[in-house]
Write a protein that holds these residues in place. Structure first.
Motif, short mmCIF file in Angstrom:
data_model
loop_
_atom_site.label_atom_id
_atom_site.label_comp_id
_atom_site.label_asym_id
_atom_site.label_seq_id
_atom_site.Cartn_x
_atom_site.Cartn_y
_atom_site.Cartn_z
N SER A 73 16.07 59.26 101.60
CA SER A 73 17.35 59.75 100.51
C SER A 73 16.98 60.66 99.99
CB SER A 73 17.82 58.22 99.98
OG SER A 73 16.59 57.62 99.17
N GLU A 74 15.65 60.88 99.44
CA GLU A 74 15.15 62.05 98.28
C GLU A 74 14.90 63.60 98.99
OE1 GLU A 74 15.21 61.55 94.95
OE2 GLU A 74 15.78 58.86 95.84
N THR A 176 34.88 63.85 85.44
CA THR A 176 34.12 63.17 85.74
C THR A 176 34.12 61.52 86.08
OG1 THR A 176 34.85 62.11 83.03
CG2 THR A 176 32.74 64.07 83.54
N THR A 177 36.17 61.57 85.88
CA THR A 177 36.86 60.76 86.57
C THR A 177 37.10 60.87 87.87
OG1 THR A 177 38.75 61.28 85.25
CG2 THR A 177 37.02 59.21 84.60
N ASN A 178 37.53 61.85 88.38
CA ASN A 178 38.05 62.26 90.18
C ASN A 178 37.39 62.89 90.42
OD1 ASN A 178 40.26 61.24 88.19
ND2 ASN A 178 42.01 62.39 88.52
N CYS A 179 36.05 63.67 90.49
CA CYS A 179 35.07 64.24 90.97
C CYS A 179 34.40 63.25 91.67
CB CYS A 179 34.87 65.67 90.69
SG CYS A 179 35.82 66.72 90.26
N PHE A 180 33.63 61.98 90.09
CA PHE A 180 32.63 61.63 90.59
C PHE A 180 32.75 60.37 90.03
CE2 PHE A 180 30.98 65.73 89.38
CZ PHE A 180 30.69 66.73 90.44
N THR A 181 32.05 59.20 90.79
CA THR A 181 32.27 57.67 90.13
C THR A 181 31.25 57.24 90.27
OG1 THR A 181 33.48 55.51 90.40
CG2 THR A 181 32.46 56.94 92.69
N THR A 182 30.92 56.07 89.39
CA THR A 182 29.81 55.35 90.05
C THR A 182 29.09 54.16 91.83
OG1 THR A 182 29.80 54.67 87.90
CG2 THR A 182 28.75 52.87 89.31
N PRO A 183 28.31 54.20 92.42
CA PRO A 183 28.28 54.16 93.40
C PRO A 183 28.38 52.32 93.71
CG PRO A 183 26.30 54.82 92.88
CD PRO A 183 27.32 55.51 91.65
N GLU A 184 28.40 52.17 94.61
CA GLU A 184 28.55 50.89 94.88
C GLU A 184 27.08 50.13 94.46
OE1 GLU A 184 31.34 48.84 96.04
OE2 GLU A 184 32.55 50.74 95.54
N PRO A 185 27.46 48.81 94.19
CA PRO A 185 26.09 48.34 93.72
C PRO A 185 25.07 48.14 95.11
CG PRO A 185 27.42 47.37 92.95
CD PRO A 185 28.23 48.15 93.70
N GLY A 186 23.96 48.24 94.91
CA GLY A 186 22.67 48.63 95.91
C GLY A 186 22.69 50.37 96.84
N SER A 187 23.85 50.66 96.34
CA SER A 187 23.55 52.06 96.81
C SER A 187 23.32 53.08 96.00
CB SER A 187 24.93 52.18 97.07
OG SER A 187 25.45 52.03 97.49
N ASN A 188 22.83 54.62 96.84
CA ASN A 188 21.90 55.37 95.55
C ASN A 188 23.06 56.27 95.67
OD1 ASN A 188 19.49 54.48 95.67
ND2 ASN A 188 19.13 54.66 97.30
N GLY A 189 23.59 56.68 96.38
CA GLY A 189 24.97 57.28 95.55
C GLY A 189 24.92 58.85 96.83
N ALA A 190 25.04 59.85 95.69
CA ALA A 190 24.94 61.65 96.67
C ALA A 190 23.66 61.52 96.74
CB ALA A 190 26.43 62.36 95.83
N GLY A 191 23.93 62.69 97.45
CA GLY A 191 22.29 63.20 97.75
C GLY A 191 21.64 64.38 96.86
N ARG A 192 20.14 64.46 96.88
CA ARG A 192 19.52 64.94 95.66
C ARG A 192 19.46 65.97 96.26
NH1 ARG A 192 14.02 66.71 96.14
NH2 ARG A 192 12.81 67.76 94.70
N ASN A 193 19.60 67.01 94.82
CA ASN A 193 19.59 68.84 94.51
C ASN A 193 21.33 69.13 95.12
OD1 ASN A 193 18.58 68.52 92.71
ND2 ASN A 193 16.54 69.44 94.04
N ILE A 194 22.08 68.60 95.40
CA ILE A 194 23.22 69.08 96.32
C ILE A 194 23.79 70.08 95.84
CG2 ILE A 194 23.59 67.54 98.11
CD1 ILE A 194 25.64 66.28 96.33
#
Length: 286
Positions: A73-74, A176-194
């Motif tokens: 994932s990194e 910060t509210t409509n483009c991004f959000t906090t990922p679900e618990p246990g998730s890492n979010g979007a990709g690295r350096n995208i």
């Protein structure tokens, strides 16, 4: 070419096309240009033990892996990756006064112009969630809502210097509210350096006048201008002195003030350059 190495927890790959053209000094002119089209991919770009440049690794550092148990994932563009790098330089002895004599040659002759130009595309960066949704050791990356916002230097009311995700982002005015959000618990979010920070360019010029005093003695007077066009290169929000890549930070996406030289403890010179600097020098050759 390709460079591959294996380190603790991951690997890295580099591919590039490198070209160069050079004219040797003749008829008073020398110049060279170089261009690199490349891509560097890895799972971590900082030495986890001896990291000093970029602030080292911590639970909130943008360079810190989100989940060391899942290096796949990194995998992404290296922190230092620049797709395009172009450099050029020249030295030109001006032809004026070459065939003159006496006062005319002394005033018009002996002049030369020198320059260095550099242009590079920006480095990548990750957007962090600011919370620890995956594990309690490191912050996760933010999740993207809908279409990813465009990275572009924009003005924002009440903020010193530009921001990379401005009020006219494609997804909404509330980035910060409509483009991004906090990922679900246990998730890492979007990709690295995208995301890719804005690019960099700089021009240095100098004018030199050479005076012949005697057959063995000459005096050289130099006027040197660094960043001659006074162009501000605002830095990656990951590295800027007043910024954050966490969506819950009041400094999110800011790029100020990379025009200040990096700290002497930094091992790698960042893109930030000072404002125009002009200096004079006098050199005696004998």
């Amino acid at each position: 070419g390709q460079i591959t190495y294996i380190d603790a927890g991951g690997d890295s790959y580099y591919h590039s096309l490198q070209t160069r053209m050079r004219k040797r000094f003749s008829d008073g002119l020398l110049f060279g240009v170089a261009y690199t089209f490349g891509k560097s991919i890895d799972t971590q770009s900082v030495d986890p033990v001896q990291a000093s440049s970029g602030g080292g690794l911590s639970t909130i550092n943008a360079r810190t892996p989100t989940d060391v148990r899942n290096w796949r994932s990194e995998r992404g563009r290296s922190d230092f990756d620049r797709t395009h790098v172009f450099t050029s330089n020249f030295v030109y002895d001006l032809p004026f006064g070459r065939r003159g004599s006496g006062f005319t040659k002394a005033v018009l002759g002996g002049w030369s112009l020198n320059g260095i130009y550099t242009a590079m595309s920006g480095e990548p960066f990750s957007v962090r969630s600011g919370v620890r949704t995956s594990n309690n050791s490191h912050e996760s990356r933010a999740a993207i809502v809908g279409e990813a916002p465009e990275v572009r230097l924009q003005e924002k009311a009440g903020v010193l210097g530009p921001v990379v995700f401005g009020p006219d982002a494609v997804c909404s005015t509330a980035v910060t509210t409509n483009c991004f959000t906090t990922p679900e618990p246990g998730s890492n979010g979007a990709g690295r350096n995208i995301f890719t920070a804005p690019g960099y360019w700089n021009t240095d010029l100098s004018v030199v006048k050479r005076f012949v005093v005697t057959e063995r003695v000459t005096v050289q007077f130099r006027t040197e201008a660094f960043n001659v066009f006074n162009h501000a290169n605002f830095d990656n929000p990951r590295d800027a002195s007043s910024s954050s890549t966490a969506i819950n930070s009041t400094l999110f996406g800011q790029s100020c003030c990379s025009t200040v030289a990096p700290a002497s403890t930094q091992a790698i010179i960042q893109t930030g350059e000072s404002a125009r600097v002009v200096q004079f020098a006098l050199k005696l050759d004998f």
